[in-house]
Design an enzyme around this catalytic site. Structure first.
Site, mmCIF file in Angstrom:
data_model
loop_
_atom_site.group_PDB
_atom_site.id
_atom_site.type_symbol
_atom_site.label_atom_id
_atom_site.label_comp_id
_atom_site.label_asym_id
_atom_site.label_seq_id
_atom_site.Cartn_x
_atom_site.Cartn_y
_atom_site.Cartn_z
ATOM 1 N N HIS A 138 38.790 33.454 36.694
ATOM 2 C CA HIS A 138 39.431 32.557 35.824
ATOM 3 C C HIS A 138 38.877 32.068 34.508
ATOM 4 O O HIS A 138 37.072 31.953 35.239
ATOM 5 C CB HIS A 138 40.104 31.696 36.117
ATOM 6 C CG HIS A 138 41.664 31.182 35.010
ATOM 7 N ND1 HIS A 138 41.327 30.780 34.090
ATOM 8 C CD2 HIS A 138 42.657 31.567 35.421
ATOM 9 C CE1 HIS A 138 42.794 30.226 33.261
ATOM 10 N NE2 HIS A 138 43.449 30.887 34.231
ATOM 11 N N HIS A 139 38.775 32.634 33.874
ATOM 12 C CA HIS A 139 37.922 32.166 32.179
ATOM 13 C C HIS A 139 37.940 30.479 32.634
ATOM 14 O O HIS A 139 36.180 29.885 31.987
ATOM 15 C CB HIS A 139 39.216 32.668 30.674
ATOM 16 C CG HIS A 139 37.570 33.193 30.394
ATOM 17 N ND1 HIS A 139 36.415 32.563 30.208
ATOM 18 C CD2 HIS A 139 37.325 34.545 29.266
ATOM 19 C CE1 HIS A 139 35.962 33.533 29.034
ATOM 20 N NE2 HIS A 139 36.603 34.494 28.400
ATOM 21 N N ALA A 140 39.155 29.778 32.340
ATOM 22 C CA ALA A 140 38.626 28.410 32.655
ATOM 23 C C ALA A 140 36.943 27.783 33.847
ATOM 24 O O ALA A 140 36.671 27.159 34.217
ATOM 25 C CB ALA A 140 39.706 27.718 33.222
ATOM 26 N N VAL A 142 34.762 31.290 33.694
ATOM 27 C CA VAL A 142 33.466 31.183 33.181
ATOM 28 C C VAL A 142 33.603 31.746 32.160
ATOM 29 O O VAL A 142 34.311 32.379 31.429
ATOM 30 C CB VAL A 142 33.348 32.545 34.309
ATOM 31 C CG1 VAL A 142 32.858 31.903 35.850
ATOM 32 C CG2 VAL A 142 33.716 33.386 34.643
ATOM 33 N N ASN A 308 32.241 27.505 29.677
ATOM 34 C CA ASN A 308 32.526 28.059 28.623
ATOM 35 C C ASN A 308 31.567 27.694 27.692
ATOM 36 O O ASN A 308 31.937 26.257 26.972
ATOM 37 C CB ASN A 308 34.123 28.345 28.213
ATOM 38 C CG ASN A 308 34.693 28.981 28.768
ATOM 39 O OD1 ASN A 308 34.854 30.707 29.081
ATOM 40 N ND2 ASN A 308 35.285 28.647 29.692
#
Length: 470
Positions: A138-140, A142, A308
């Site tokens: 999940h972009h949360a 990385v 991020n």
């Protein structure tokens, strides 16, 4: 306890069943290099050994009561590698089409938020004896740089070496109770007006400077000025994936001969591939396509928290320019303006403003935006997202298996149903293209034009006598 930054949490709030916010990768492995030979059990246990002491792989989300603040990460006390690393086999004949069809299906499945937000699918039977791995995170958790750092826990310089970044045992953090989380949320909510006041002055100065740059013709391309294409509308949850390879040496030769950058060349090639694709479909707009290009601010950020650390710039891809060398020269000028403009913005500006993303309000707004199909009613913000990610310059081994190819795949959004990511790996450039299947079902028709666009640019450079290639 580790609170998500506003930017990390925003990727959770942006997610809907159609707009999934995980990043993917397709690894093609030569599993014959694994010590003792390949078996799924050995690969799975090797992954477990390397990730068990890495917090990003073993933490899960915990919501704050009443949604008063961003969620926090807590240790998953029931972490089980079998919930994250799965086994599949390709149907006959086990070629490229079967792999990309399966990868596209897996990319369209959401991650389970009750567990650590990642999974891998080990896919056997690719091209006979090769093994592919479809990874999802999940972009949360990385961004591009932190994702590469996490992969380093799984990769080594040889089949028998230790990982590039060995895991170290971590102290189990204390898990907060509901009362503590609620108290933190109340404090965070109460102090937000003060934070807004602190950001208003520098933001106003930035607007003034941007207006000045626009008048001088040195501003980056403006959002909401993109032409509409068939992949700029409301997306569905179905995905299509295309993979291709290019020579990094060819790109470097063009860069050296023209005095440009690798990024200039990659974006020019993308512009050429998109121009050809749209022209053959009778959809080429008169104005250039506008791309969002994520930019890492990790080296200049003053914030220590958050996975991020990214910002973004907008750039035109020159799809309105037929001659490839002219497109490259125009791209180099535009990119320099965009970089100068971007550098004038605080590295933490996006992260600072993202702190005000309210969990409930933001999520409801995203769902209303999709449900009302607003992406098809207002001017196009941007046509696509495109990233150029530097990867390892030497061959790497994934749990003992040599990595032959590594194709990155980012998320797609309502209004921009196409994402292109290019990653360098041991002398090659691997191109990963992912799109909403309902707006771009023939993604292979686009990705296969990348090597041709590079060859066309290379020939144009040689014809100008700028280099001996050709």
């Amino acid at each position: 306890m580790d609170r998500l930054s506003g930017l990390d949490a925003s990727f959770l709030y942006l997610e809907t069943p159609a707009q999934l916010m995980h990043v993917c990768g397709v690894l093609v492995l030569d599993a014959t290099t694994m010590p003792g030979g390949y078996s799924f059990a050995n690969l799975q246990s090797g992954i477990e050994k390397r990730v068990r002491d890495v917090p990003a792989f073993t933490r899960r989300l915990r919501r704050v009561p009443l949604g008063l603040d961003h969620p926090v990460w807590v240790q998953d006390k029931n972490f089980d590698i079998e919930r994250h690393v799965h086994r599949l086999a390709l149907p006959t004949p086990g070629g490229y089409d079967e792999l990309t069809d399966l990868a596209a299906h897996l990319a369209g499945l959401p991650l389970d938020r009750s567990r650590p937000l990642w999974e891998m699918w080990v896919i056997e039977g690719y091209q006979g004896d090769k093994v592919a791995v479809m990874s999802k995170m999940h972009h949360a958790t990385v961004d591009g740089v932190s994702g590469a750092n996490l992969i380093s826990h799984l990769c080594a310089l040889s089949a028998t070496d230790d990982p590039l970044v060995p895991a170290t045992p971590q102290t189990q953090p204390r898990e907060p109770g509901p009362g503590e989380l609620l108290g933190r949320g109340v404090v965070s909510t109460a102090t937000k007006p003060l934070q807004v006041a602190r950001l208003l002055s520098p933001s106003a100065k930035l607007v003034t400077k941007t207006v000045g740059r626009a008048r001088a013709g040195t501003a980056m391309a403006a959002p909401l000025t993109a032409p509409r294409t068939s992949f700029n509308g409301t997306i569905t949850g179905r995905r299509s994936i295309g993979l291709a390879d290019m020579s990094l040496d060819d790109v470097r030769e063009i860069k050296k001969a023209t005095g440009t950058t690798v990024n200039d060349v990659v974006l020019t090639v993308a512009g050429g591939a998109l121009r050809s694709y749209l022209e053959d479909r009778g959809e080429l707009p008169d104005d250039s396509l506008l791309a969002t290009v994520p930019v890492s601010v990790r080296s200049s950020s003053k914030r220590s928290e958050g996975a991020n650390k990214v910002s973004a710039l907008f750039t035109k891809l020159g799809t309105d320019i037929e001659e490839p060398l002219e497109r490259l020269r125009d791209m180099a000028v535009r990119n320099q303006h965009a970089k100068d403009h971007h550098n004038a913005v605080s590295a933490d500006a996006l992260q600072d403003w993202a702190e005000f993303a309210a969990p409930r309000t933001f999520g409801l707004a995203v769902r209303a935006y999709a449900g009302m199909r607003l992406a098809e009613r207002h001017p196009v913000v941007h046509n696509l997202v495109i990233s150029n990610v530097p990867g390892p310059p030497v061959p790497l081994y994934f749990v003992g298996a040599k990595i032959e190819s590594l194709y990155p795949l980012g998320p797609v959004f309502h209004g921009a149903g196409l994402n292109i990511t290019v990653l360098s790996n041991a002398g090659d450039l691997h191109v990963g293209v992912i799109a909403c299947r309902d707006s771009m079902p023939d993604v292979d028709d686009l990705v296969n034009r990348f090597p041709a666009a590079l060859a066309e640019l290379r020939a144009a450079v040689a014809a100008e006598g700028l280099t001996s290639i050709g």
